[in-house]
Scaffold this active site. Structure first.
Site, short mmCIF file in Angstrom:
data_model
loop_
_atom_site.label_atom_id
_atom_site.label_comp_id
_atom_site.label_asym_id
_atom_site.label_seq_id
_atom_site.Cartn_x
_atom_site.Cartn_y
_atom_site.Cartn_z
N ASP A 30 -13.09 1.84 3.59
CA ASP A 30 -12.43 1.15 2.48
C ASP A 30 -13.01 -0.26 2.34
O ASP A 30 -12.27 -1.24 2.23
CB ASP A 30 -10.91 1.10 2.75
N GLY A 43 0.85 -1.19 0.00
CA GLY A 43 0.00 0.00 0.00
C GLY A 43 0.88 1.24 0.00
O GLY A 43 2.10 1.12 -0.14
N SER A 44 0.26 2.41 0.20
CA SER A 44 1.07 3.63 0.12
C SER A 44 2.00 3.79 1.32
O SER A 44 3.04 4.40 1.23
CB SER A 44 0.16 4.84 -0.03
N VAL A 54 3.11 -5.62 2.84
CA VAL A 54 2.57 -6.72 3.63
C VAL A 54 3.23 -8.04 3.23
O VAL A 54 3.37 -8.36 2.05
CB VAL A 54 1.04 -6.81 3.41
N1 LIG Z 1 -4.82 -11.20 8.61
C1 LIG Z 1 -4.62 -11.57 7.36
N2 LIG Z 1 -4.70 -12.88 7.03
C2 LIG Z 1 -4.47 -13.30 5.77
N3 LIG Z 1 -4.13 -12.48 4.76
C3 LIG Z 1 -4.03 -11.17 5.01
C4 LIG Z 1 -4.26 -10.64 6.32
N4 LIG Z 1 -4.03 -9.32 6.29
C5 LIG Z 1 -3.69 -9.02 5.02
N5 LIG Z 1 -3.69 -10.12 4.24
C6 LIG Z 1 -3.32 -10.20 2.82
O1 LIG Z 1 -2.43 -9.15 2.53
C7 LIG Z 1 -2.95 -8.31 1.49
C8 LIG Z 1 -2.59 -6.85 1.74
O2 LIG Z 1 -3.10 -6.45 3.02
P1 LIG Z 1 -3.65 -4.98 3.32
O3 LIG Z 1 -4.79 -4.69 2.42
O4 LIG Z 1 -3.86 -4.83 4.77
O5 LIG Z 1 -2.38 -4.13 2.92
P2 LIG Z 1 -2.25 -2.72 2.20
O6 LIG Z 1 -0.87 -2.24 2.49
O7 LIG Z 1 -3.35 -1.84 2.52
O8 LIG Z 1 -2.30 -3.18 0.70
P3 LIG Z 1 -3.35 -2.76 -0.42
O9 LIG Z 1 -3.22 -1.29 -0.59
O10 LIG Z 1 -2.86 -3.56 -1.59
O11 LIG Z 1 -4.72 -3.17 0.03
C9 LIG Z 1 -4.45 -8.59 1.50
O12 LIG Z 1 -5.02 -8.36 0.25
C10 LIG Z 1 -4.53 -10.03 1.92
O13 LIG Z 1 -4.34 -10.88 0.82
#
Ligand SMILES: Nc1ncnc2c1ncn2[C@@H]1O[C@H](COP(=O)(O)OP(=O)(O)OP(=O)(O)O)[C@@H](O)[C@H]1O
Length: 517
Positions: free
Chosen positions: A330, A162-163, A167
């Site tokens: 979101d 993400g920004s 992860v």
């Molecule tokens: N608790 C969890 N258990 C399993 N998978 C998870 C979990 N948390 C996150 N993920 C996986 O990690 C990915 C990215 O998580 P998240 O959306 O929190 O990150 P982000 O930095 O906001 O990324 P994005 O902007 O791509 O959504 C999710 O799409 C999911 O596949």
């Protein structure tokens, strides 16, 4: 003798304040309050004897606590006899009052009760901030949940970016291995999971690395952590289990010295989006949700039950989240993880806002994903000023909530998810883009959109059972009315005829009774 003890530390002020105010509302005659003598920290106040003296002490303590609470934690205790006396005095004092006074007191109390308990819940908020949050801190500390360190984890594959954070999936090393980890043995690259013999038995986690050197990233990390702790107290079953955070003590592999990491339980391999992308959606969710193939021979009926169960879970979770004053902002399929037990859990609270205390509320900040964003763009009108300090924001929150219904923001996104699940043409990025354009052109009137759309749509699932699904979706995907209402809230949506018969629920309960997954 039973003793009632009110520890008046900083965390317990509102309990006593409430108690004293109730005493005043129901008409205790409070004798003149003697000038309070200065108390020392840790000193106890023992209140026994006549009820009027107890009330005096309560009121006096309240006044005192308002000004000096932070410095003087003290204790109040009194016996049951006094308490009963207190009750009977209250009742007889109330009975002696003239009719007009009594009505004033009753209506004042009713209003007070409505104010304290109306969404997002001032009373519950005070309890949460002053009792549950410190308690959670202490319990987590005692259980070692707040003492994570870099060497407790092994970082595995990258799942998203993400920004403000990246992860990863990862593993928690058993304590013994974590302490034995010798950094120098592997130089700066860090160990790989395959280098451990029994790694398959290690607990899997999600690790979010907060970007270092990116402006605002650290604040976003703090905010996401705050919301995860808050959700763990308010509605733990609706979101991924948050395990805590740590700062890396050295630069090794993915770790950068000083960088912050957030840790969650690994809830499942796929998000709702992953399932929706497959051709056999929604059938691919039949086993995860119900643990078996549904009895109905009719494919359409089965699809309808699966989609209904997904929507029920999403809206029930939103209902719990909104009841506590949080708007997710979101809501989309990629932010819903499907667990191995067939539960959909929300992730990614980076954009959430807590309108009970005005947390993470920046008036002109909208939502992250425009595809699921409602036409109003913001949870509250743009002219809403920046939030005041938390206690003031909390005191105003019932009015803000009643006049603006900020929860309806998430409900539009929930409506888009329902429409997408029902119509395969909307599950592609192109279909969704076209929908966004077309629905804006018809003024967010879904019935009109149905007549003009060029997206390849199939409404059979929504038209089933007298079109209750279609009716629900039209009441979620719409503009707000004059009073910022006109879209169904989560609680109202759960009462909609679409969910009433609950055949999906029956199937889900049945699967839990017949199968252990
Ligand atoms: N608790 C969890 N258990 C399993 N998978 C998870 C979990 N948390 C996150 N993920 C996986 O990690 C990915 C990215 O998580 P998240 O959306 O929190 O990150 P982000 O930095 O906001 O990324 P994005 O902007 O791509 O959504 C999710 O799409 C999911 O596949």
């Amino acid at each position: 003798m039973i003793e009632f003890i009110f520890p008046l530390s900083i965390g317990y002020g509102p309990t006593l304040r409430c108690f004293a105010s109730i005493g005043c509302i129901i008409g205790f005659k409070t004798p003149k309050i003697p000038k309070r003598k200065k108390r020392n920290p840790g000193e106890c106040v023992r209140v026994c004897g006549s009820s009027s003296r107890i009330v005096t002490e309560l009121v006096e303590s309240t006044m005192h606590s308002l000004t000096q609470l932070r410095e003087y934690p003290y204790l109040l205790s009194f016996d049951t006899g006094s308490l009963i006396q207190l009750g009977s005095t209250a009742i007889s004092s109330f009975a002696e009052l003239p009719d007009g006074e009594r009505w004033k007191i009753v209506s004042g109390s009713a209003f007070g009760w409505f104010y304290l308990t109306a969404r997002p819940g001032v009373l519950k908020g005070a309890l949460d901030s002053y009792v549950l949050a410190p308690l959670q801190f202490v319990v987590d500390g005692a259980l070692g949940r707040r003492n994570w360190k870099r060497t407790d984890f092994l970082v595995d594959e990258r799942l998203g970016e993400g920004s403000f954070g990246t992860v990863y999936a990862g593993f928690v090393l058993p304590r013994k291995l974590a302490t034995d980890q010798d950094d120098d043995e592997f130089g700066r690259r860090g160990r790989r999971i395959e280098e451990y013999k029994d790694y398959k038995s290690f607990d899997k986690v999600i690790l979010k690395k907060v970007k270092v050197g990116v402006q605002g990233a650290d604040e976003c990390g703090e905010m996401e952590e705050w919301f995860n702790y808050r959700m763990r107290r308010a509605a733990p079953d609706t979101c991924a289990k948050y395990l805590g955070s740590f700062r890396a003590d050295a630069t090794r592999g993915q770790f950068t010295q000083g960088g912050k990491w957030l840790v969650w339980k690994y809830e499942g391999d796929s998000t709702l989006l992953d399932f929706m992308k497959q051709r056999n959606f929604p059938e691919n969710l039949e086993m995860p949700l119900f643990g078996r193939t549904l009895k109905s021979k009719d494919q359409l009926q089965r699809h309808s039950l699966i989609i209904k169960q997904i929507m029920r879970q999403i809206i029930s979770s939103l209902n719990k989240m909104h009841a506590t004053g949080i708007v997710h902002r979101d809501v989309k399929p990629s932010n819903l993880v499907v667990t191995n037990k067939g539960k959909l859990k929300f992730i990614d609270f980076g954009a959430a806002t807590d309108l009970r205390v005005g947390k993470n509320f920046v008036p002109e900040r909208g939502m992250l994903d425009p595809d699921y964003c409602p036409p109003e763009l913001y949870v509250l009108p743009e002219e809403t000023p920046n939030p005041p300090p938390a206690p003031v924001a909390a005191a105003l929150s019932p009015f803000i909530w009643q006049f603006n219904s900020p929860d309806l923001f998430d409900m539009y996104s929930a409506g888009v998810i329902l429409l997408q699940m029902a119509c395969s043409g909307l599950r592609t990025p192109i279909g969704l883009q076209l929908f966004k354009k077309e629905i804006a052109e018809v003024g967010y009137d879904l019935k009109k959109w149905r007549g003009i759309t060029k997206v390849r749509t199939n409404f059979e699932v929504l038209d089933l059972d007298g079109g209750t699904g279609w009716d629900l979706v039209t009441k979620l995907i719409c503009e707000r009315g004059m009073l910022r209402r006109g879209r169904l809230s989560a609680a109202a949506a759960l009462r909609h005829p679409y969910f009433l018969l609950g055949r999906d629920q029956a199937a889900s309960v049945l699967s839990k009774l017949t199968l252990s997954r």
